[in-house]
Every structure is written in C-alpha cells, then in structure tokens.
Design an enzyme around this catalytic site. Structure first.
Site, PDB file in Angstrom:
ATOM      1  CG  ASN A   1      -1.957  -1.232   1.175  1.00 38.71           C
ATOM      2  OD1 ASN A   1      -2.118  -1.997  -0.117  1.00 38.71           O
ATOM      3  ND2 ASN A   1      -2.421  -1.553   2.413  1.00 38.71           N
ATOM      4  CB  VAL A   2       0.977   4.330  -2.163  1.00 44.90           C
ATOM      5  CG1 VAL A   2       1.844   3.043  -3.119  1.00 44.90           C
ATOM      6  CG2 VAL A   2      -0.401   4.387  -2.723  1.00 44.90           C
TER       7      VAL A   2
ATOM      8  CG  HIS B   1       4.028  -1.802  -4.685  1.00 42.31           C
ATOM      9  ND1 HIS B   1       2.998  -2.631  -4.824  1.00 42.31           N
ATOM     10  CD2 HIS B   1       5.056  -2.802  -5.022  1.00 42.31           C
ATOM     11  CE1 HIS B   1       3.250  -3.947  -4.902  1.00 42.31           C
ATOM     12  NE2 HIS B   1       4.713  -3.991  -5.136  1.00 42.31           N
TER      13      HIS B   1
ATOM     14  CB  CYS C   1      11.805  15.846 -11.681  1.00 39.91           C
ATOM     15  SG  CYS C   1      11.917  16.249 -13.292  1.00 39.91           S
TER      16      CYS C   1
ATOM     17  CB  CYS D   1      16.332  15.704 -13.306  1.00 39.95           C
ATOM     18  SG  CYS D   1      15.612  16.691 -12.303  1.00 39.95           S
TER      19      CYS D   1
ATOM     20  CG  ASN E   1      -8.499 -12.128   0.851  1.00 39.80           C
ATOM     21  OD1 ASN E   1      -9.975 -11.769   0.864  1.00 39.80           O
ATOM     22  ND2 ASN E   1      -7.563 -11.651   0.183  1.00 39.80           N
ATOM     23  N   PRO E   2     -11.337 -11.898   3.218  1.00 42.81           N
ATOM     24  CG  PRO E   2     -13.034 -10.334   3.275  1.00 42.81           C
ATOM     25  CD  PRO E   2     -11.485 -10.656   3.123  1.00 42.81           C
TER      26      PRO E   2
HETATM   27  C1  BV8 Z   1       8.235  -5.204 -12.374  1.00 45.12           C
HETATM   28  C2  BV8 Z   1       1.972   1.235  -6.734  1.00 45.12           C
HETATM   29  C3  BV8 Z   1       9.840  -5.398 -13.863  1.00 45.12           C
HETATM   30  C4  BV8 Z   1       1.142   2.272  -7.729  1.00 45.12           C
HETATM   31  C5  BV8 Z   1       1.813  -0.941  -7.466  1.00 45.12           C
HETATM   32  C6  BV8 Z   1       2.965 -11.182 -15.863  1.00 45.12           C
HETATM   33  C7  BV8 Z   1       3.078 -12.141 -15.068  1.00 45.12           C
HETATM   34  C8  BV8 Z   1       3.689 -11.909 -13.979  1.00 45.12           C
HETATM   35  C9  BV8 Z   1       4.062 -10.761 -13.513  1.00 45.12           C
HETATM   36  C10 BV8 Z   1       3.971  -9.754 -14.680  1.00 45.12           C
HETATM   37  C11 BV8 Z   1       3.267  -9.936 -15.787  1.00 45.12           C
HETATM   38  N1  BV8 Z   1       3.184  -8.816 -16.521  1.00 45.12           N
HETATM   39  C12 BV8 Z   1       3.573  -7.869 -15.675  1.00 45.12           C
HETATM   40  C13 BV8 Z   1       4.242  -8.502 -14.641  1.00 45.12           C
HETATM   41  C14 BV8 Z   1       4.797  -7.686 -13.728  1.00 45.12           C
HETATM   42  C15 BV8 Z   1       3.890  -6.672 -12.872  1.00 45.12           C
HETATM   43  C16 BV8 Z   1       2.553  -7.581 -12.361  1.00 45.12           C
HETATM   44  O1  BV8 Z   1       2.859  -8.343 -11.399  1.00 45.12           O
HETATM   45  N2  BV8 Z   1       1.542  -7.370 -13.050  1.00 45.12           N
HETATM   46  C17 BV8 Z   1       0.174  -8.066 -12.441  1.00 45.12           C
HETATM   47  C18 BV8 Z   1      -0.914  -7.101 -12.530  1.00 45.12           C
HETATM   48  C19 BV8 Z   1       0.375  -9.112 -13.484  1.00 45.12           C
HETATM   49  N3  BV8 Z   1       4.599  -6.161 -11.691  1.00 45.12           N
HETATM   50  C20 BV8 Z   1       5.331  -5.010 -11.791  1.00 45.12           C
HETATM   51  O2  BV8 Z   1       5.080  -4.390 -13.091  1.00 45.12           O
HETATM   52  C21 BV8 Z   1       6.488  -4.798 -11.067  1.00 45.12           C
HETATM   53  N4  BV8 Z   1       7.564  -4.222 -11.486  1.00 45.12           N
HETATM   54  O3  BV8 Z   1       7.762  -6.407 -12.576  1.00 45.12           O
HETATM   55  O4  BV8 Z   1       9.135  -4.534 -12.863  1.00 45.12           O
HETATM   56  C22 BV8 Z   1      11.256  -4.829 -13.611  1.00 45.12           C
HETATM   57  C23 BV8 Z   1      12.258  -5.614 -13.233  1.00 45.12           C
HETATM   58  C24 BV8 Z   1      13.556  -5.128 -13.138  1.00 45.12           C
HETATM   59  C25 BV8 Z   1      13.965  -3.961 -13.848  1.00 45.12           C
HETATM   60  C26 BV8 Z   1      12.713  -3.147 -14.665  1.00 45.12           C
HETATM   61  C27 BV8 Z   1      11.747  -3.569 -14.435  1.00 45.12           C
HETATM   62  C28 BV8 Z   1       5.732  -3.421 -10.257  1.00 45.12           C
HETATM   63  C29 BV8 Z   1       4.541  -3.726  -9.549  1.00 45.12           C
HETATM   64  C30 BV8 Z   1       4.074  -2.621  -8.464  1.00 45.12           C
HETATM   65  C31 BV8 Z   1       3.028  -1.872  -9.184  1.00 45.12           C
HETATM   66  N5  BV8 Z   1       2.447  -0.634  -8.249  1.00 45.12           N
HETATM   67  N6  BV8 Z   1       1.071   0.051  -6.591  1.00 45.12           N
HETATM   68  C32 BV8 Z   1      -0.167   2.690  -7.110  1.00 45.12           C
HETATM   69  O5  BV8 Z   1      -0.787   2.232  -6.272  1.00 45.12           O
HETATM   70  O6  BV8 Z   1      -0.935   3.474  -8.028  1.00 45.12           O
HETATM   71  S1  BV8 Z   1       0.746  -2.493  -7.476  1.00 45.12           S
HETATM   72  C33 BV8 Z   1      -1.022  -2.057  -6.717  1.00 45.12           C
HETATM   73  O7  BV8 Z   1      -1.552  -3.014  -7.037  1.00 45.12           O
HETATM   74  C34 BV8 Z   1      -0.856  -2.176  -4.956  1.00 45.12           C
HETATM   75  O8  BV8 Z   1       0.421  -1.709  -4.772  1.00 45.12           O
HETATM   76  C35 BV8 Z   1      -0.865  -3.805  -4.967  1.00 45.12           C
HETATM   77  O9  BV8 Z   1       0.422  -4.350  -5.112  1.00 45.12           O
HETATM   78  C36 BV8 Z   1      -1.536  -4.229  -6.204  1.00 45.12           C
HETATM   79  C37 BV8 Z   1      -3.092  -4.446  -5.780  1.00 45.12           C
HETATM   80  O10 BV8 Z   1      -3.081  -5.818  -5.066  1.00 45.12           O
HETATM   81  P1  BV8 Z   1      -3.691  -5.828  -3.731  1.00 45.12           P
HETATM   82  O11 BV8 Z   1      -3.067  -4.916  -2.978  1.00 45.12           O
HETATM   83  O12 BV8 Z   1      -3.512  -7.495  -3.501  1.00 45.12           O
HETATM   84  O13 BV8 Z   1      -5.208  -5.400  -3.832  1.00 45.12           O
HETATM   85  P2  BV8 Z   1      -6.395  -5.875  -4.579  1.00 45.12           P
HETATM   86  O14 BV8 Z   1      -7.314  -4.858  -4.978  1.00 45.12           O
HETATM   87  O15 BV8 Z   1      -5.930  -6.911  -5.964  1.00 45.12           O
HETATM   88  O16 BV8 Z   1      -7.161  -7.095  -3.658  1.00 45.12           O
HETATM   89  C38 BV8 Z   1      -7.605  -6.575  -2.373  1.00 45.12           C
HETATM   90  C39 BV8 Z   1      -7.813  -8.031  -1.560  1.00 45.12           C
HETATM   91  O17 BV8 Z   1      -8.392  -7.517  -0.473  1.00 45.12           O
HETATM   92  C40 BV8 Z   1      -8.554  -8.899  -2.184  1.00 45.12           C
HETATM   93  O18 BV8 Z   1      -8.122 -10.362  -2.386  1.00 45.12           O
HETATM   94  C41 BV8 Z   1      -9.892  -9.021  -1.422  1.00 45.12           C
HETATM   95  O19 BV8 Z   1     -10.925 -10.069  -1.077  1.00 45.12           O
HETATM   96  C42 BV8 Z   1      -9.455  -8.482  -0.099  1.00 45.12           C
HETATM   97  N7  BV8 Z   1     -10.126  -7.557   0.791  1.00 45.12           N
HETATM   98  C43 BV8 Z   1     -11.148  -6.851   0.526  1.00 45.12           C
HETATM   99  N8  BV8 Z   1     -11.633  -6.361   1.492  1.00 45.12           N
HETATM  100  C44 BV8 Z   1     -10.961  -6.535   2.792  1.00 45.12           C
HETATM  101  C45 BV8 Z   1      -9.951  -7.504   2.121  1.00 45.12           C
HETATM  102  N9  BV8 Z   1      -9.052  -8.287   2.989  1.00 45.12           N
HETATM  103  C46 BV8 Z   1      -9.227  -8.188   4.317  1.00 45.12           C
HETATM  104  N10 BV8 Z   1     -10.046  -7.003   4.863  1.00 45.12           N
HETATM  105  C47 BV8 Z   1     -10.972  -6.669   4.117  1.00 45.12           C
HETATM  106  N11 BV8 Z   1     -11.766  -5.819   4.672  1.00 45.12           N
HETATM  107 ZN    ZN Z   2      13.546  17.487 -13.312  1.00 48.20          ZN
END
Ligand code: BV8
Ligand code: ZN
Length: 239
Positions: free
Chosen positions: A88-89, A105, A113, A116, A209-210
């Site tokens: 989370n951010v 994340h 920027c 730069c 997780n629900p």
């Molecule tokens: C990278 C910041 C490479 C920004 C975020 C194919 C296969 C595998 C991987 C990849 C692929 N294609 C691309 C990738 C890589 C990609 C990735 O994993 N994509 C996924 C979608 C397939 N990953 C990346 O791009 C990462 N970087 O790989 O770089 C590289 C390496 C070296 C050099 C150069 C490049 C970067 C990933 C980070 C991206 N940034 N956030 C912003 O916030 O705007 S990710 C963002 O989404 C969040 O931070 C978080 O990580 C994600 C959301 O997921 P969750 O937090 O799990 O939330 P979600 O909504 O999905 O689920 C909520 C859950 O809560 C549910 O299960 C629900 O049931 C539950 N819930 C609901 N209510 C409750 C509850 N639980 C408890 N109590 C409740 N009340």
């Molecule tokens: Zn700059």
C-alpha cells in the site's frame, strides 16, 4: 515471537480506501488501475494521472487507520518482534502506530521530477490537498531544474521496486516465525512471491482475507474474514 505482516489494499478497505479490484469511479471509471499506474499513461496524459494520485492522496488524508492497523501495532507493544511489509502507498500503518514499515510500492504523499528526480519541499503532492475534489484533472508542477513534470513517488507497473525496500522485505520474510498475509489478491509480482519465501524457511503462514487469493494455497490457516476481525482474533490468540 518474530512476526511479519504482508499487507495489501484489503488492509485499508475498512478505512474507506478502495482496493485495486474496486472499479474506479468518475473521471477514471473507464480505466483500470493497473493501466493508469504506468509511466506510459502518465506521459500520454499527465493531468489525468496526476489528478488521480492527488485525489487518492486527499482521500487517504481524510481516512483513519482501522482496528486492523492499530492491532498490528499492538503486537509490537506486547513485545513481539514485528516487521510490516506493505504494497500500500497510504500511510495508515504508520498512523495506526506501526514503525519501520517497508513500502514495496512507494508512497502517496511524495513526488519527484519524472526526468531528473529532483524533489521539492514542501512537496507539491501535499499542496492544498483539502481542496481536492474527485474527478479533477490537474497538471503536475514543472521541475525547477529541468522543466520535467513531477510524478508521484510510487512504483508503477513495469518499474523495478526500490532495491533497499525489497532487500528489507526479503530479510523480514526469511527470518519470521509467523507470516500474516492480510488483504492481498496476491496477483502482483514480485510482492506475491514473498509468502513462498517465508514458507520455505519454515514460517507458519496465516491468511486474513474474506475471499480466496492467489496466495491462499500457501497458507497453513485461512481466516475468511475482514482484516479487523482477523487481527483481533490473532491478538486474542497471542495474548
Ligand atoms: C516489475 C503502486 C519489472 C502504484 C503498485 C505477467 C506475469 C507476472 C508478472 C507480470 C506479468 N506482466 C507484468 C508483470 C509484472 C507486474 C505484475 O505483477 N503485474 C500483474 C498485474 C500481473 N509487476 C510489475 O510491473 C512490478 N515491476 O515487474 O518491474 C522490472 C524488473 C527489473 C527492472 C525493471 C523492471 C511493479 C509492481 C508494482 C506496481 N505498483 N502500486 C499505485 O498504487 O498506484 S501495485 C498495486 O496493485 C498495489 O500496490 C498492490 O500491489 C496491487 C493491488 O493488489 P492488492 O493490494 O492485493 O489489492 P487488490 O485490490 O488486488 O485485492 C484486494 C484484496 O483484499 C482482495 O483479495 C480482497 O478479497 C481483499 N479484501 C477486501 N476487503 C478486505 C480484504 N481483505 C481483508 N479485509 C477486508 N476488509
Ligand atoms: Zn527535473
């Protein structure tokens, strides 16, 4: 006990912060979050993406930590060795009393920027947040040094995670006796590979997780309930 918490958007759902699965509303309703959270989206429409982060920052600023955030800090107060690793951010873990939180994340309340890396104090992301309303495009400020646009200090899809934060997370997951995975769908890599690491090192893995997630099969125990109830149950169990 040495406990690690790996948390996702579900951790902040009870604070009124939408998860990434929850559909976007208003101006952003025709986009999915994973598409907006990219450098390409920012470069093609900076005001749309900057506006989206400013709105999220304003919403989190108005939100309060929920009992699950406070409960995690309680484990440390009770003498357990606690590591919090979050996707989370938002700053709700810190406002809930947790210290030394590892943000995999990035952080919402900071910017730099795009070209730069220059930062500014006070940070433009915080400027007039209370006046921010939903669905407003806002042109990001320009960098004094190179004229480039300011971008949120978060990790976008396709970007590498900060090495030091990743190293801290791996160390925390490798040394924990108990891993509690809270509120993540387990779909985003490399964060989603961390529970496997802990399990391989002999840690007990509990999921709160629900619903089912992509890391459920790695858990020894699944508490199918909201974060606040799950954390309360574990606090009673470890009192
Ligand atoms: C990278 C910041 C490479 C920004 C975020 C194919 C296969 C595998 C991987 C990849 C692929 N294609 C691309 C990738 C890589 C990609 C990735 O994993 N994509 C996924 C979608 C397939 N990953 C990346 O791009 C990462 N970087 O790989 O770089 C590289 C390496 C070296 C050099 C150069 C490049 C970067 C990933 C980070 C991206 N940034 N956030 C912003 O916030 O705007 S990710 C963002 O989404 C969040 O931070 C978080 O990580 C994600 C959301 O997921 P969750 O937090 O799990 O939330 P979600 O909504 O999905 O689920 C909520 C859950 O809560 C549910 O299960 C629900 O049931 C539950 N819930 C609901 N209510 C409750 C509850 N639980 C408890 N109590 C409740 N009340
Ligand atoms: Zn700059």
């Amino acid at each position: 006990m040495r406990i690690a918490f790996l948390t996702g958007a579900g951790m902040s759902a009870e604070s009124g912060v939408p998860t990434f699965r929850d559909a976007l509303t208003g101006l952003w309703s025709r986009f999915d979050a994973t598409a907006l959270a990219t450098e390409a989206a920012f470069r093609s429409d900076p005001a749309l993406v900057w506006g989206w982060y400013r709105w999220r920052a304003a919403m989190v600023r108005r939100a309060q930590p929920n009992p699950a955030h406070v409960g995690i800090a309680e484990f440390a107060r009770r003498g357990h060795l606690v590591d919090v690793v979050t996707q989370n951010v938002d700053d709700l873990h810190e406002r809930g009393g947790a210290s030394g939180v590892t943000h995999l994340h990035g952080r919402l309340f900071a910017s730099r920027c795009l070209d730069c890396g220059t930062t500014r104090d006070p940070d433009p992301m915080l400027d007039g947040l209370d006046a921010i309303v939903e669905g407003v495009r806002e042109t990001p400020p320009a960098c004094d040094a190179c004229g480039g646009p300011f971008r949120p200090d978060v990790v976008w899809f396709g970007e590498a995670l900060p090495e030091d934060d990743w190293a801290r997370a791996v160390a925390a997951l490798e040394r924990c006796e108990l891993l509690v995975v809270v509120g993540t769908s387990g779909l985003v890599q490399p964060a989603a590979s961390l529970p496997q690491l802990a399990r391989e090192r002999g840690a007990r893995v509990i999921e709160i997780n629900p619903g089912d997630s992509a890391v459920s099969q790695l858990a020894h125990e699944r508490l199918r309930m909201p974060a606040s109830s799950g954390i309360r149950m574990l606090l009673e169990r470890h009192s």
